[in-house]
Scaffold this motif. Structure first.
Motif, PDB file in Angstrom:
ATOM      1  N   LEU A  11      14.099  -2.032  -5.925  1.00 42.80           N
ATOM      2  CA  LEU A  11      14.251  -3.293  -5.197  1.00 42.80           C
ATOM      3  C   LEU A  11      15.628  -3.347  -4.553  1.00 42.80           C
ATOM      4  O   LEU A  11      16.659  -3.239  -5.229  1.00 42.80           O
ATOM      5  N   ASP A  12      15.660  -3.524  -3.248  1.00 39.29           N
ATOM      6  CA  ASP A  12      16.887  -3.772  -2.498  1.00 39.29           C
ATOM      7  C   ASP A  12      16.900  -5.253  -2.154  1.00 39.29           C
ATOM      8  O   ASP A  12      16.088  -5.711  -1.350  1.00 39.29           O
ATOM      9  N   PRO A  13      17.807  -6.056  -2.732  1.00 38.33           N
ATOM     10  CA  PRO A  13      17.798  -7.488  -2.472  1.00 38.33           C
ATOM     11  C   PRO A  13      17.973  -7.862  -1.010  1.00 38.33           C
ATOM     12  O   PRO A  13      17.554  -8.956  -0.609  1.00 38.33           O
ATOM     13  N   SER A  14      18.580  -6.987  -0.203  1.00 37.16           N
ATOM     14  CA  SER A  14      18.755  -7.307   1.212  1.00 37.16           C
ATOM     15  C   SER A  14      17.461  -7.174   2.005  1.00 37.16           C
ATOM     16  O   SER A  14      17.367  -7.665   3.127  1.00 37.16           O
ATOM     17  N   ALA A  31      -2.292   0.643   6.191  1.00 40.44           N
ATOM     18  CA  ALA A  31      -2.709   0.806   4.798  1.00 40.44           C
ATOM     19  C   ALA A  31      -2.176  -0.357   3.952  1.00 40.44           C
ATOM     20  O   ALA A  31      -1.471  -1.242   4.445  1.00 40.44           O
ATOM     21  N   HIS A  32      -2.526  -0.342   2.674  1.00 38.36           N
ATOM     22  CA  HIS A  32      -2.063  -1.356   1.725  1.00 38.36           C
ATOM     23  C   HIS A  32      -1.034  -0.711   0.802  1.00 38.36           C
ATOM     24  O   HIS A  32      -1.190   0.437   0.390  1.00 38.36           O
ATOM     25  N   ALA A  33       0.026  -1.451   0.464  1.00 36.61           N
ATOM     26  CA  ALA A  33       1.074  -0.947  -0.412  1.00 36.61           C
ATOM     27  C   ALA A  33       0.978  -1.557  -1.796  1.00 36.61           C
ATOM     28  O   ALA A  33       0.854  -2.771  -1.943  1.00 36.61           O
ATOM     29  N   ALA A  34       1.037  -0.697  -2.808  1.00 41.37           N
ATOM     30  CA  ALA A  34       1.219  -1.124  -4.191  1.00 41.37           C
ATOM     31  C   ALA A  34       2.554  -0.549  -4.659  1.00 41.37           C
ATOM     32  O   ALA A  34       2.985   0.500  -4.183  1.00 41.37           O
ATOM     33  N   ILE A  35       3.213  -1.225  -5.599  1.00 38.79           N
ATOM     34  CA  ILE A  35       4.567  -0.838  -5.990  1.00 38.79           C
ATOM     35  C   ILE A  35       4.679  -0.675  -7.498  1.00 38.79           C
ATOM     36  O   ILE A  35       4.250  -1.551  -8.254  1.00 38.79           O
ATOM     37  N   ALA A  36       5.281   0.443  -7.915  1.00 40.61           N
ATOM     38  CA  ALA A  36       5.777   0.599  -9.277  1.00 40.61           C
ATOM     39  C   ALA A  36       7.297   0.595  -9.160  1.00 40.61           C
ATOM     40  O   ALA A  36       7.890   1.558  -8.650  1.00 40.61           O
ATOM     41  N   CYS A  37       7.929  -0.485  -9.591  1.00 41.00           N
ATOM     42  CA  CYS A  37       9.358  -0.674  -9.363  1.00 41.00           C
ATOM     43  C   CYS A  37      10.170   0.206 -10.308  1.00 41.00           C
ATOM     44  O   CYS A  37      10.018   0.140 -11.526  1.00 41.00           O
TER      45      CYS A  37
END
Length: 255
Positions: A11-14, A31-37
């Motif tokens: 995660l980049d807060p900016s 496409a669709h994005a899923a995230i594993a942080c």
């Protein structure tokens, strides 16, 4: 449902780079994005101040949850932060060998801020390199990964380490009027592009390019098609980038 890219990113807060860049670029690719942080960072559009990595267990729990009900076609990784997270991603990819995988070997932010200990990350990346469908290093990362200064030898060494395809990004080279990117597959140059060098520095350009490529691959593009589409799109979003701080890094306008 649209084909999905699962991104392992921080995660980049900016909002300029990291998981927000991934989400926006993949959405723009169709496409669709899923995230594993992988990490929470402390940064703005100009500087990285620190980060706290996600634990290996939490990272894998995120990824294993979304694969249960989303049509994952491709995995993309950016900032991984720790050797434990690199090993966790390698373990995950070995469980799902049919997934395409775009590896953006992030070592430092464009501002120069550290996103992990470079020496240990470089050593750990050796486990991911043979698993990747495409690796997208800039020339600084390519030299760091291979300990070779000459770009031809560095590219050859990356293939000797097990790479299948490599997109060498030339934005950090001393070519004041243009940027040259080169796509290699199985050690052979298959495509190259040149675009005018835009003025200034950009926050999140590498994340955006790799993620757009991943989105196009998830939808069935060939590697050459995906790279060409991504380069064309990226030039437009950089040309229209926004400037938060005078003379500072710009944020790509991905919409």
């Amino acid at each position: 449902m649209r084909p999905t890219v699962l991104c392992f990113s921080g995660l980049d807060p900016s909002g300029g780079a990291g998981l927000q860049a991934d989400i926006e670029a993949i959405g723009q690719s169709g496409a669709h994005a899923a995230i594993a942080c992988t990490a929470l960072t402390i940064q703005n559009s100009q500087q990285v101040f620190g980060f706290e990595a996600t634990s290996r267990e939490l990272l894998l729990a995120q990824a294993n949850a979304v694969v249960q009900d989303l049509p994952i076609r491709c995995v993309k990784s950016g900032m991984l932060g720790t050797t434990e997270n690199i090993a966790a991603l390698a373990e995950f990819l070995k469980q799902y060998p049919d997934y395409l995988y775009v590896l953006d070997p992030v070592l430092v932010a464009n501002s120069g801020g550290a996103l992990g200990d470079q020496a240990t990350l470089v050593k750990a990346f050796a486990e991911l390199i043979p698993l990747a469908s495409l690796i997208t290093p800039n020339t600084v990362e390519l030299r760091a990964l291979t300990a070779e200064e000459d770009l031809t030898r560095a590219t050859e060494k990356l293939f000797a380490m097990g790479a299948k395809a490599v997109l060498v990004k030339g934005g950090h080279e001393d070519t004041p009027d243009h940027i040259r990117n080169a796509l290699y597959v199985a050690g052979e140059l298959v495509a190259e592009s040149r675009c005018p060098r835009l003025e200034g520095e950009y926050h999140g350009s590498g994340c955006s390019l790799a993620s757009f490529i991943a989105g196009r691959l998830a939808q069935g593009d060939t590697l050459k098609q995906a790279v060409q589409h991504a380069e064309t799109w990226l030039f437009g979003v950089l040309k229209n980038a926004e400037t938060p701080v005078m003379n500072g890094q710009k944020i790509p306008k991905r919409f």
